[in-house]
Scaffold this active site. Structure first.
Site, PDB file in Angstrom:
ATOM      1  N   ASP A 227      30.523  -6.645  94.732  1.00 14.92           N
ATOM      2  CA  ASP A 227      30.576  -7.585  95.853  1.00 14.92           C
ATOM      3  C   ASP A 227      29.562  -8.695  95.581  1.00 14.92           C
ATOM      4  OD1 ASP A 227      32.449  -5.986  97.015  1.00 14.92           O
ATOM      5  OD2 ASP A 227      31.175  -5.272  98.650  1.00 14.92           O
TER       6      ASP A 227
ATOM      7  N   MET B 119      39.702 -12.301 100.006  1.00 16.22           N
ATOM      8  CA  MET B 119      40.890 -13.161  99.997  1.00 16.22           C
ATOM      9  C   MET B 119      40.595 -14.520 100.612  1.00 16.22           C
ATOM     10  SD  MET B 119      43.943 -12.808  98.808  1.00 16.22           S
ATOM     11  CE  MET B 119      44.601 -14.423  98.460  1.00 16.22           C
TER      12      MET B 119
ATOM     13  N   GLY C 106      40.949  -9.670 103.831  1.00 18.29           N
ATOM     14  CA  GLY C 106      41.925  -8.747 104.403  1.00 18.29           C
ATOM     15  C   GLY C 106      43.069  -8.513 103.443  1.00 18.29           C
TER      16      GLY C 106
END
Length: 195
Positions: free
Chosen positions: A172, A97, A67
């Site tokens: 990712d 995070m 987030g």
């Protein structure tokens, strides 16, 4: 209506019902679940400040897809300042995070369950970029500064070089428990029931 479990606790004053969440907190068990937001950080910081007064050992359980970077960094700073023992345990996913928060624990005190995953990547824009060329240039500059800061934090806690972190975060990058340990995000596979 949300059901909130309660437990009975014996004391010299008799038996009383207390919320399970309250009991866990007083035992030094905390949770970082869901999206990391300012509200989450605003709840987390006072709780950790309270526990720091008593130097209680803390176990933080993470199940988060990440987030807000600024909220996450405030949680990171609080963990780094904690004066007692601090264990961090990923039990489902620690992404973005949340993966940095997992990695930020002291070596030997970062755990992951057998089927949990982590994911690291470069910081991304929350909103569409727009406006003047100067605004876009400033936004890009700030993003690069944030990327460099996060990469340096991750390098510090994983033992990887900045170049290795940059290469690993270009996409990712999902890792299972064993790969997360090999990369340096955590130290050991452990059940949530282990002490």
């Amino acid at each position: 209506m949300i059901w909130t479990p309660a437990i009975s606790e014996e004391s010299i004053y008799g038996t009383r019902e207390i919320l399970l969440q309250t009991k866990q907190f007083t035992d030094g068990i905390m949770f970082l679940t869901g999206n990391i937001t300012d509200d989450m950080a605003n709840q987390f910081i006072p709780e950790i400040m309270y526990l720091n007064k008593e130097k209680k050992p803390i176990t933080l359980y993470i199940n988060s897809c990440g987030g807000s970077v600024t909220a996450g960094l405030s949680i990171y700073d609080a963990i780094q300042a904690y004066e007692g023992e601090f264990n961090i345990h990923c039990y489902s996913v620690a992404a973005s995070m949340a993966a940095i928060i997992l990695a930020s624990g002291k070596k030997g005190h970062r755990f992951i369950t057998p089927h949990a995953k982590t994911m690291i990547h470069e910081p991304a824009l929350a909103n569409k970029i727009g406006g003047s060329a100067s605004n876009i240039e400033e936004t890009a500059k700030n993003m690069l500064e944030t990327k460099n800061l996060l990469n340096s934090i991750m390098a510090k806690h994983t033992g990887r070089t900045i170049q290795e972190i940059e290469e690993a975060t270009r996409f990712d990058n999902f890792m299972d428990a064993e790969k997360s340990i090999a990369f340096g995000l955590c130290d050991k596979i452990r059940s949530v029931f282990s002490e």
